[in-house]
Scaffold this motif. Structure first.
Motif, PDB file in Angstrom:
ATOM      1  N   SER A  65      -0.289 -17.342  -3.425  1.00 17.53           N
ATOM      2  CA  SER A  65       1.004 -17.382  -2.747  1.00 17.53           C
ATOM      3  C   SER A  65       2.092 -17.040  -3.754  1.00 17.53           C
ATOM      4  CB  SER A  65       1.251 -18.771  -2.160  1.00 17.53           C
ATOM      5  OG  SER A  65       0.339 -19.041  -1.127  1.00 17.53           O
ATOM      6  N   GLY A  66       3.045 -16.215  -3.333  1.00 22.23           N
ATOM      7  CA  GLY A  66       4.115 -15.814  -4.232  1.00 22.23           C
ATOM      8  C   GLY A  66       3.700 -14.722  -5.188  1.00 22.23           C
ATOM      9  N   THR A  67       2.792 -13.853  -4.773  1.00 19.13           N
ATOM     10  CA  THR A  67       2.338 -12.755  -5.631  1.00 19.13           C
ATOM     11  C   THR A  67       2.537 -11.419  -4.935  1.00 19.13           C
ATOM     12  OG1 THR A  67       0.057 -12.814  -4.801  1.00 19.13           O
ATOM     13  CG2 THR A  67       0.580 -14.245  -6.659  1.00 19.13           C
ATOM     14  N   VAL A  68       2.559 -10.356  -5.740  1.00 20.72           N
ATOM     15  CA  VAL A  68       2.665  -9.002  -5.209  1.00 20.72           C
ATOM     16  C   VAL A  68       1.576  -8.144  -5.834  1.00 20.72           C
ATOM     17  CG1 VAL A  68       4.085  -6.934  -4.999  1.00 20.72           C
ATOM     18  CG2 VAL A  68       5.161  -9.185  -4.868  1.00 20.72           C
ATOM     19  N   SER A  69       0.722  -7.575  -4.995  1.00 21.26           N
ATOM     20  CA  SER A  69      -0.335  -6.681  -5.453  1.00 21.26           C
ATOM     21  C   SER A  69      -0.038  -5.283  -4.942  1.00 21.26           C
ATOM     22  CB  SER A  69      -1.700  -7.141  -4.924  1.00 21.26           C
ATOM     23  OG  SER A  69      -1.996  -8.464  -5.352  1.00 21.26           O
ATOM     24  N   ARG A  70      -0.136  -4.299  -5.829  1.00 22.42           N
ATOM     25  CA  ARG A  70       0.105  -2.908  -5.449  1.00 22.42           C
ATOM     26  C   ARG A  70      -1.208  -2.144  -5.393  1.00 22.42           C
ATOM     27  NH1 ARG A  70       4.554  -1.250  -9.807  1.00 22.42           N
ATOM     28  NH2 ARG A  70       3.580  -2.971 -10.944  1.00 22.42           N
ATOM     29  N   ILE A  71      -1.417  -1.446  -4.302  1.00 21.20           N
ATOM     30  CA  ILE A  71      -2.624  -0.644  -4.130  1.00 21.20           C
ATOM     31  C   ILE A  71      -2.211   0.800  -3.886  1.00 21.20           C
ATOM     32  CG2 ILE A  71      -4.697  -0.276  -2.750  1.00 21.20           C
ATOM     33  CD1 ILE A  71      -4.638  -3.227  -2.013  1.00 21.20           C
ATOM     34  N   ARG A  72      -2.661   1.686  -4.759  1.00 22.10           N
ATOM     35  CA  ARG A  72      -2.321   3.103  -4.599  1.00 22.10           C
ATOM     36  C   ARG A  72      -3.280   3.747  -3.595  1.00 22.10           C
ATOM     37  NH1 ARG A  72       1.386   5.054  -8.083  1.00 22.10           N
ATOM     38  NH2 ARG A  72       1.902   3.759  -9.895  1.00 22.10           N
ATOM     39  N   ALA A  73      -2.740   4.054  -2.453  1.00 26.75           N
ATOM     40  CA  ALA A  73      -3.526   4.680  -1.384  1.00 26.75           C
ATOM     41  C   ALA A  73      -2.561   5.323  -0.403  1.00 26.75           C
ATOM     42  CB  ALA A  73      -4.407   3.654  -0.681  1.00 26.75           C
ATOM     43  N   ALA A  74      -3.050   6.349   0.280  1.00 24.75           N
ATOM     44  CA  ALA A  74      -2.237   7.045   1.281  1.00 24.75           C
ATOM     45  C   ALA A  74      -2.997   7.057   2.601  1.00 24.75           C
ATOM     46  CB  ALA A  74      -1.931   8.466   0.814  1.00 24.75           C
ATOM     47  N   PRO A  75      -3.000   5.944   3.317  1.00 23.83           N
ATOM     48  CA  PRO A  75      -3.765   5.865   4.555  1.00 23.83           C
ATOM     49  C   PRO A  75      -3.224   6.770   5.642  1.00 23.83           C
ATOM     50  CG  PRO A  75      -2.380   3.936   4.316  1.00 23.83           C
ATOM     51  CD  PRO A  75      -2.277   4.693   3.027  1.00 23.83           C
ATOM     52  N   ASP A  76      -4.131   7.388   6.382  1.00 25.17           N
ATOM     53  CA  ASP A  76      -3.752   8.144   7.573  1.00 25.17           C
ATOM     54  C   ASP A  76      -3.483   7.157   8.707  1.00 25.17           C
ATOM     55  OD1 ASP A  76      -4.069  10.611   6.337  1.00 25.17           O
ATOM     56  OD2 ASP A  76      -6.230  10.642   6.768  1.00 25.17           O
ATOM     57  N   PRO A  77      -2.787   7.585   9.752  1.00 25.99           N
ATOM     58  CA  PRO A  77      -2.525   6.679  10.879  1.00 25.99           C
ATOM     59  C   PRO A  77      -3.780   6.015  11.444  1.00 25.99           C
ATOM     60  CG  PRO A  77      -1.135   8.606  11.073  1.00 25.99           C
ATOM     61  CD  PRO A  77      -2.056   8.868   9.917  1.00 25.99           C
ATOM     62  N   ASP A  78      -4.890   6.768  11.492  1.00 27.42           N
ATOM     63  CA  ASP A  78      -6.102   6.179  12.071  1.00 27.42           C
ATOM     64  C   ASP A  78      -6.822   5.253  11.104  1.00 27.42           C
ATOM     65  OD1 ASP A  78      -6.982   8.067  10.299  1.00 27.42           O
ATOM     66  OD2 ASP A  78      -8.220   9.178  11.731  1.00 27.42           O
ATOM     67  N   GLU A  79      -6.339   5.117   9.880  1.00 30.98           N
ATOM     68  CA  GLU A  79      -6.943   4.218   8.897  1.00 30.98           C
ATOM     69  C   GLU A  79      -6.182   2.897   8.758  1.00 30.98           C
ATOM     70  OE1 GLU A  79      -8.762   7.579   5.821  1.00 30.98           O
ATOM     71  OE2 GLU A  79      -6.742   6.760   5.479  1.00 30.98           O
ATOM     72  N   VAL A  80      -5.038   2.806   9.398  1.00 35.94           N
ATOM     73  CA  VAL A  80      -4.204   1.617   9.257  1.00 35.94           C
ATOM     74  C   VAL A  80      -4.929   0.367   9.724  1.00 35.94           C
ATOM     75  CG1 VAL A  80      -2.116   0.472  10.090  1.00 35.94           C
ATOM     76  CG2 VAL A  80      -2.031   2.869   9.386  1.00 35.94           C
ATOM     77  N   GLY A  81      -5.645   0.484  10.850  1.00 38.58           N
ATOM     78  CA  GLY A  81      -6.353  -0.677  11.380  1.00 38.58           C
ATOM     79  C   GLY A  81      -7.341  -1.257  10.393  1.00 38.58           C
ATOM     80  N   ASP A  82      -7.994  -0.408   9.597  1.00 41.51           N
ATOM     81  CA  ASP A  82      -8.946  -0.901   8.597  1.00 41.51           C
ATOM     82  C   ASP A  82      -8.253  -1.761   7.545  1.00 41.51           C
ATOM     83  OD1 ASP A  82     -10.990   0.464   9.875  1.00 41.51           O
ATOM     84  OD2 ASP A  82     -10.823   2.240   8.602  1.00 41.51           O
ATOM     85  N   TRP A  83      -7.035  -1.365   7.159  1.00 44.46           N
ATOM     86  CA  TRP A  83      -6.298  -2.151   6.189  1.00 44.46           C
ATOM     87  C   TRP A  83      -5.953  -3.528   6.744  1.00 44.46           C
ATOM     88  CZ3 TRP A  83      -5.621  -1.195   1.175  1.00 44.46           C
ATOM     89  CH2 TRP A  83      -5.854   0.099   0.715  1.00 44.46           C
ATOM     90  N   LEU A  84      -5.606  -3.587   8.015  1.00 44.18           N
ATOM     91  CA  LEU A  84      -5.292  -4.882   8.620  1.00 44.18           C
ATOM     92  C   LEU A  84      -6.535  -5.746   8.752  1.00 44.18           C
ATOM     93  CD1 LEU A  84      -2.653  -3.276   9.303  1.00 44.18           C
ATOM     94  CD2 LEU A  84      -2.530  -4.667  11.382  1.00 44.18           C
TER      95      LEU A  84
ATOM     96  N   VAL B 115       0.848  -1.190   0.000  1.00 50.02           N
ATOM     97  CA  VAL B 115       0.000   0.000   0.000  1.00 50.02           C
ATOM     98  C   VAL B 115       0.883   1.240   0.000  1.00 50.02           C
ATOM     99  CG1 VAL B 115      -1.812   1.263   1.231  1.00 50.02           C
ATOM    100  CG2 VAL B 115      -1.790  -1.247   1.260  1.00 50.02           C
ATOM    101  N   SER B 116       0.686   2.109  -0.989  1.00 51.71           N
ATOM    102  CA  SER B 116       1.493   3.329  -1.079  1.00 51.71           C
ATOM    103  C   SER B 116       0.859   4.269  -2.101  1.00 51.71           C
ATOM    104  CB  SER B 116       2.922   2.988  -1.517  1.00 51.71           C
ATOM    105  OG  SER B 116       3.702   4.166  -1.644  1.00 51.71           O
ATOM    106  N   PRO B 117       1.021   5.582  -1.909  1.00 53.13           N
ATOM    107  CA  PRO B 117       0.498   6.520  -2.903  1.00 53.13           C
ATOM    108  C   PRO B 117       1.313   6.523  -4.193  1.00 53.13           C
ATOM    109  CG  PRO B 117       1.664   7.689  -1.176  1.00 53.13           C
ATOM    110  CD  PRO B 117       1.551   6.262  -0.718  1.00 53.13           C
ATOM    111  N   ALA B 118       2.549   6.010  -4.155  1.00 55.57           N
ATOM    112  CA  ALA B 118       3.405   5.945  -5.335  1.00 55.57           C
ATOM    113  C   ALA B 118       4.376   4.780  -5.166  1.00 55.57           C
ATOM    114  CB  ALA B 118       4.182   7.254  -5.511  1.00 55.57           C
ATOM    115  N   PHE B 119       4.895   4.292  -6.310  1.00 60.23           N
ATOM    116  CA  PHE B 119       5.787   3.135  -6.283  1.00 60.23           C
ATOM    117  C   PHE B 119       7.044   3.415  -7.105  1.00 60.23           C
ATOM    118  CE2 PHE B 119       1.530   1.539  -5.574  1.00 60.23           C
ATOM    119  CZ  PHE B 119       1.696   0.669  -4.502  1.00 60.23           C
ATOM    120  N   THR B 120       8.188   3.038  -6.560  1.00 55.33           N
ATOM    121  CA  THR B 120       9.438   3.188  -7.273  1.00 55.33           C
ATOM    122  C   THR B 120       9.505   2.203  -8.436  1.00 55.33           C
ATOM    123  OG1 THR B 120      11.844   3.130  -7.018  1.00 55.33           O
ATOM    124  CG2 THR B 120      10.594   1.513  -5.785  1.00 55.33           C
ATOM    125  N   ASP B 121      10.383   2.491  -9.394  1.00 53.52           N
ATOM    126  CA  ASP B 121      10.520   1.617 -10.556  1.00 53.52           C
ATOM    127  C   ASP B 121      10.977   0.214 -10.176  1.00 53.52           C
ATOM    128  OD1 ASP B 121       9.775   3.693 -12.173  1.00 53.52           O
ATOM    129  OD2 ASP B 121      11.827   4.245 -12.772  1.00 53.52           O
TER     130      ASP B 121
END
Length: 243
Positions: free
Chosen positions: A65-84, A38-44
């Motif tokens: 298993s063995g996969t990588v999914s990228r989600i563009r988002a910028a969670p605030d500290p109080d939103e982290v629990g929802d992601w978990l 989870v990140s608002p931007a991703f490096t090359d």
């Protein structure tokens, strides 16, 4: 700090942070786990990770298993629990450049009983429950060697890892060979004591190491050669008399 191995097969690893550190963590855990970043931007660097994962898993695979999914988002500290709550990760990696956000990630992981890796802090912290360090590793599957300095000297870990890469050449083939040899000896009724002796002799044989490191060895032929040299005519290694 006590090193432990953890099987991440069918597990989820949630990584916060799309920088080079996040990419490195994603690459590491994508060997086994479903990785969600989870990140608002991703490096090359994530493009390289995606290619490596595609080659490893194969096109059209439905196994997560063995996969990588990228989600563009910028969670605030109080939103982290929802992601978990949504992803139910076994391990959470805090790899952002925001210490406040990383603190929230660590707290949310601990509250939910998930392991947490703080990429912005060395060592294991002051007794934080569930806090883990990901050591430098050298792999010669199925052999894995980890090096850690408790976060005090990453340069030393890197140096030792590079040294071990040469030392461990052929170790994976040797481990596989020994496993197959033990199975063959067991099938022939060789006693446990004799099995241990034979396998120990093989692991200490410079000739076998040289053969395995050549890159063109045939494990089955090596096994047959070992059996011919180590076992008596009874095929059991139990000390039968030879004519």
């Amino acid at each position: 700090m006590i090193p432990l191995g953890h099987d991440f097969t069918d597990a989820t690893v949630l990584v916060f942070g799309g920088g080079s550190v996040g990419a490195r963590k994603a690459r590491r855990f994508a060997r086994e786990a479903e990785v969600i970043v989870v990140s608002p931007a991703f490096t090359d660097a994530f493009e390289e990770v995606a290619v490596e994962v595609e080659v490893k898993t194969g096109n059209g695979s439905t196994d997560r298993s063995g996969t990588v999914s990228r989600i563009r988002a910028a969670p605030d500290p109080d939103e982290v629990g929802d992601w978990l709550e949504r992803t139910t990760p076994t391990l959470v990696v805090a790899a952002t450049d925001d210490e406040t956000l990383n603190d929230a990630i660590g707290e949310a992981a601990r509250e939910r009983g998930a392991l947490v890796n703080r990429a912005d802090r060395s060592g294991t912290g002051d007794g934080d429950p569930g806090r883990v360090v990901v050591p430098a590793t050298v792999r010669e599957d199925p052999v894995v060697v980890a090096v850690a300095t408790g976060g005090t000297a990453p340069a030393v870990s890197k140096y030792l890892r590079e040294e071990l890469e040469e030392t461990l050449a052929g170790a994976g083939e040797m481990a596989t060979l020994c496993g197959e040899l033990r199975t063959e000896l067991r099938s022939r009724g060789v006693s446990p004591e004799r099995r241990r002796e034979v396998v120990t002799d093989v692991t200490r044989s410079p000739e076998v190491w040289t053969t395995l490191r050549s890159g063109d060895s045939n494990r089955q032929q090596v096994i047959e050669d070992v059996l011919g040299e180590q076992l008596d005519d009874t095929g059991t290694g139990m000390g039968g008399d030879r004519e």
